[in-house]
Design an enzyme around this catalytic site. Structure first.
Site, PDB file in Angstrom:
ATOM      1  NE  ARG A   1      -3.193   2.380   2.785  1.00 54.51           N
ATOM      2  CZ  ARG A   1      -4.496   2.645   2.212  1.00 54.51           C
ATOM      3  NH1 ARG A   1      -5.313   1.545   1.811  1.00 54.51           N
ATOM      4  NH2 ARG A   1      -5.175   3.741   2.628  1.00 54.51           N
TER       5      ARG A   1
ATOM      6  CD  GLN B   1     -13.042   0.725  -0.377  1.00 55.19           C
ATOM      7  OE1 GLN B   1     -12.232   0.888   0.346  1.00 55.19           O
ATOM      8  NE2 GLN B   1     -14.225   0.278  -0.125  1.00 55.19           N
TER       9      GLN B   1
ATOM     10  CB  CYS C   1     -13.432   3.994   0.070  1.00 58.03           C
ATOM     11  SG  CYS C   1     -12.747   5.658  -0.683  1.00 58.03           S
TER      12      CYS C   1
ATOM     13  NE  ARG D   1     -10.899  -2.740   1.317  1.00 57.27           N
ATOM     14  CZ  ARG D   1      -9.857  -1.921   1.724  1.00 57.27           C
ATOM     15  NH1 ARG D   1     -10.141  -0.803   2.114  1.00 57.27           N
ATOM     16  NH2 ARG D   1      -8.771  -2.271   1.109  1.00 57.27           N
TER      17      ARG D   1
ATOM     18  CG  ASP E   1     -12.149   8.869  -1.841  1.00 55.14           C
ATOM     19  OD1 ASP E   1     -12.172   8.880  -0.419  1.00 55.14           O
ATOM     20  OD2 ASP E   1     -11.284   8.503  -2.208  1.00 55.14           O
TER      21      ASP E   1
ATOM     22  CG  HIS F   1      -8.082   1.145  -3.191  1.00 57.65           C
ATOM     23  ND1 HIS F   1      -7.697   0.066  -2.451  1.00 57.65           N
ATOM     24  CD2 HIS F   1      -8.779   1.963  -2.160  1.00 57.65           C
ATOM     25  CE1 HIS F   1      -7.826   0.285  -1.097  1.00 57.65           C
ATOM     26  NE2 HIS F   1      -8.301   1.466  -0.883  1.00 57.65           N
TER      27      HIS F   1
END
Length: 334
Positions: free
Chosen positions: A107, A137, A271, A316, A230, A134
């Site tokens: 990440r 996600q 998210c 997740r 987001d 991502h």
């Protein structure tokens, strides 16, 4: 036979719609097993490295809990715990970690880093977030949408705000792959990169997906099943851009009026973390500078019954579990 065994999970562009569906279905099966208390230690005795150049609550916790449930031992490496990119090249780090671990999560920053790790590690590498994509996600998002709507095909998802980076890119790719209607709603300068748009349009020809890019929020959300947003400033960007983003993106804030325009069946997704109140250091600082008490979404929407952000956050763990098991286990639960 596990078709994914030994493979990395770097971006959704690498997978077919059928493969993505398999991962989502596997995640749903893992979720049921977790809720039922059924052990599923399919990767007993394996070790994984979690390389985090950017911090995260959900991604770290999801990988660590999922690893434990699968019988694995995770080792967390923050920027101070690794010499990758500083005193040691990415290929060298990859080859060291690949000799010690059965899988590696990354990440951090550029997509080229996770791709290079995968090229040299000799073990599966999983993308926990890069600047461009991502993918874990999106699997969680799509599992959540399936839970609430029963299917993905034909569902309309509207992404409000800056669609140039990992979330806008990945949602567009995911929707194109799964035959959904994706709408990026923002000023034109915040639309996704043209080359990626063109690639997704080609995919859409095969899947029946519809991709739209609309500047008018009320027009964009008409008939939406999901309104997604987001944070306006991504990790790693300088704080100086807040003023510009607030000026440009405030008209794209998700409000109750916007949700009402979409209809009572529309659900809100994010998210996380979300700036919907003043209960964070960043939120309080923005209030002092600009006098606003929320940013990309109002607290009224975030706390409403239409908000499914915590279903999404929980998922997740289940989808990341599916991804790791797909790479390392002999069989997947379906």
């Amino acid at each position: 036979m596990n078709q994914f065994k030994g493979k990395s999970f770097l971006k959704l562009l690498d997978f077919t719609p059928a493969e993505i569906n398999t991962l989502i279905d596997s995640a749903a099966a893992f979720k049921k097993m977790k809720k039922d208390g059924t052990p599923h230690r399919l990767c007993e005795g394996k070790n994984i490295a979690l390389v985090f150049e950017k911090t995260s609550t959900r991604t770290r916790c999801a990988f660590e809990v999922a690893a434990a449930d699968l019988g694995m031992h995770p080792v967390y490496l923050d920027p101070k715990s690794s010499q990758m990119g500083k005193k040691e090249s990415i290929p060298d780090t990859a080859r060291v970690l690949g000799r010690m671990f059965d899988g590696i999560e990354y990440r951090g920053f550029g997509q080229e880093i996770v791709e290079e790790l995968s090229a040299f590690a000799g073990v599966p590498v999983w993308n926990g977030l890069t600047n461009e994509f991502h993918p874990t996600q999106i699997l969680a998002d799509f599992l959540t949408i399936k839970e609430h709507f029963g299917t993905l095909s034909g569902k309309k998802l509207v992404y409000m705000g800056d669609a140039r980076y990992n979330m806008g890119n990945s949602l567009m790719v995911g929707c194109a792959k799964m035959g959904m209607n994706f709408v990026a709603c923002a000023p034109k300068k915040y639309f996704p990169d043209k080359a990626l748009v063109d690639q997704c349009l080609e995919i859409a020809k095969e899947t029946g997906a519809v991709l739209e890019f609309i500047e008018d929020p009320e027009k964009a959300v008409a008939g939406a099943h999901v309104i997604y947003t987001d944070v306006w400033v991504s990790m790693g960007e300088p704080s100086e851009v807040w003023k510009e983003r607030i000026e440009d993106l405030t008209p794209y804030r998700v409000t109750k009026k916007l949700m009402d325009t979409a209809g009572d069946k529309c659900r809100f997704m994010h998210c996380l973390p979300a700036f919907h109140d003043l209960k964070t250091e960043t939120g309080s600082e923005i209030y002092k500078q600009f006098g606003i008490d929320c940013m990309e979404v109002t607290d009224e929407v975030f706390e409403s019954t239409a908000s499914i952000v915590f279903d999404e956050a929980e998922n997740r763990m289940h989808t990341i579990k599916a991804v790791m098991a797909a790479s390392l286990a002999d069989e997947l639960p379906l």
